[in-house]
Design an enzyme around this catalytic site. Structure first.
Site, PDB file in Angstrom:
ATOM      1  N   CYS A   1       0.853  -1.191   0.000  1.00  0.00           N
ATOM      2  CA  CYS A   1       0.000   0.000   0.000  1.00  0.00           C
ATOM      3  C   CYS A   1       0.886   1.237   0.000  1.00  0.00           C
ATOM      4  O   CYS A   1       1.856   1.303   0.765  1.00  0.00           O
ATOM      5  CB  CYS A   1      -0.892  -0.011   1.240  1.00  0.00           C
ATOM      6  SG  CYS A   1      -1.970   1.421   1.362  1.00  0.00           S
TER       7      CYS A   1
ATOM      8  N   HIS B   1      -8.783  -3.756  -2.346  1.00  0.00           N
ATOM      9  CA  HIS B   1      -7.898  -2.923  -1.519  1.00  0.00           C
ATOM     10  C   HIS B   1      -8.387  -1.471  -1.498  1.00  0.00           C
ATOM     11  O   HIS B   1      -8.470  -0.848  -0.430  1.00  0.00           O
ATOM     12  CB  HIS B   1      -6.478  -3.029  -2.097  1.00  0.00           C
ATOM     13  CG  HIS B   1      -5.436  -2.219  -1.412  1.00  0.00           C
ATOM     14  ND1 HIS B   1      -4.382  -2.787  -0.737  1.00  0.00           N
ATOM     15  CD2 HIS B   1      -5.271  -0.879  -1.315  1.00  0.00           C
ATOM     16  CE1 HIS B   1      -3.624  -1.822  -0.235  1.00  0.00           C
ATOM     17  NE2 HIS B   1      -4.141  -0.648  -0.573  1.00  0.00           N
ATOM     18  N   GLU B   2      -8.724  -0.948  -2.681  1.00  0.00           N
ATOM     19  CA  GLU B   2      -9.141   0.464  -2.764  1.00  0.00           C
ATOM     20  C   GLU B   2     -10.513   0.670  -2.128  1.00  0.00           C
ATOM     21  O   GLU B   2     -10.756   1.691  -1.475  1.00  0.00           O
ATOM     22  CB  GLU B   2      -9.138   0.943  -4.218  1.00  0.00           C
ATOM     23  CG  GLU B   2      -7.786   0.858  -4.925  1.00  0.00           C
ATOM     24  CD  GLU B   2      -6.642   1.475  -4.151  1.00  0.00           C
ATOM     25  OE1 GLU B   2      -6.863   2.445  -3.405  1.00  0.00           O
ATOM     26  OE2 GLU B   2      -5.507   0.971  -4.268  1.00  0.00           O
TER      27      GLU B   2
ATOM     28  N   HIS C   1     -10.099   1.023   1.524  1.00  0.00           N
ATOM     29  CA  HIS C   1      -9.636   2.354   1.951  1.00  0.00           C
ATOM     30  C   HIS C   1     -10.817   3.275   2.256  1.00  0.00           C
ATOM     31  O   HIS C   1     -10.756   4.093   3.169  1.00  0.00           O
ATOM     32  CB  HIS C   1      -8.805   3.011   0.841  1.00  0.00           C
ATOM     33  CG  HIS C   1      -7.340   2.725   0.914  1.00  0.00           C
ATOM     34  ND1 HIS C   1      -6.558   3.082   1.998  1.00  0.00           N
ATOM     35  CD2 HIS C   1      -6.492   2.151   0.030  1.00  0.00           C
ATOM     36  CE1 HIS C   1      -5.302   2.718   1.773  1.00  0.00           C
ATOM     37  NE2 HIS C   1      -5.223   2.142   0.581  1.00  0.00           N
TER      38      HIS C   1
HETATM   39 ZN    ZN Z   1      -3.572   1.254  -0.185  1.00  0.00          ZN
END
Ligand code: ZN
Length: 173
Positions: free
Chosen positions: A95, A137-138, A141
């Protein structure tokens, strides 16, 4: 676009742990934000970047990622919701907000994200393999979740200890 793109926030910054707000204004400021995010992503040579990573608490991410078929997927999505399927894939994950280290993390190998583009028009993005990992993953976030939050505590601690500063990041707190 600014002369140098916005710095990428590093774990420890509260914006990264805060759920992002829905995008409701689809005006020129949103288009500028997306340009800034692509600029920060390019400087850091990343594959995806969520708005909170440059300190903006809006539910939006950009991606420029190998699509698993030899091509590259590039785009943006606002207010995404995600569904996942397929067998688990245990590839390495990193990340830009946890600069330096990577760690193995199991994720479903297929993901579909539904949301809207910068004009408010509906979009659907589907990915497999590494791109599916990127989409998950995004989207995490935007919930205030980092990939290291999925790791056992001792692994998480080790990843944090192994972080390194980069010029495109905000200082490590
Ligand atoms: Zn990230």
């Amino acid at each position: 676009m600014p002369d140098s793109p916005p710095k990428i926030r590093v774990v420890g910054d509260p914006v990264l742990a805060t759920p992002a707000a829905e995008v409701t204004d689809f005006g020129p400021e949103l288009a500028t934000l997306i340009e800034d995010m692509f600029a920060s992503l390019a400087v850091a040579e990343g594959v995806g970047l969520a708005a909170p990573q440059i300190g903006v608490g809006l539910a939006l991410f950009v991606y420029d990622c190998p699509d698993g078929t030899g091509g590259r997927a590039r785009g943006h999505i606002c207010n995404p919701s995600i569904t996942t399927s397929g067998p688990l894939d245990d590839g390495d994950e990193g990340c830009l907000s946890v600069p330096g280290p990577y760690h193995e993390l199991e994720r479903p190998s297929e993901a579909t994200v539904r949301g809207v583009d910068r004009t408010g028009a509906p979009v659907t993005v589907t990915g497999t393999g590494y791109f599916a990992r990127c989409l998950q993953h995004e989207t995490d976030h935007l919930k205030g979740v980092l990939y290291i939050d999925h790791l056992p505590r001792n692994r998480r601690r080790r990843v944090l200890r192994d972080m390194e500063p980069y010029e495109w990041n905000a200082p490590i707190p």
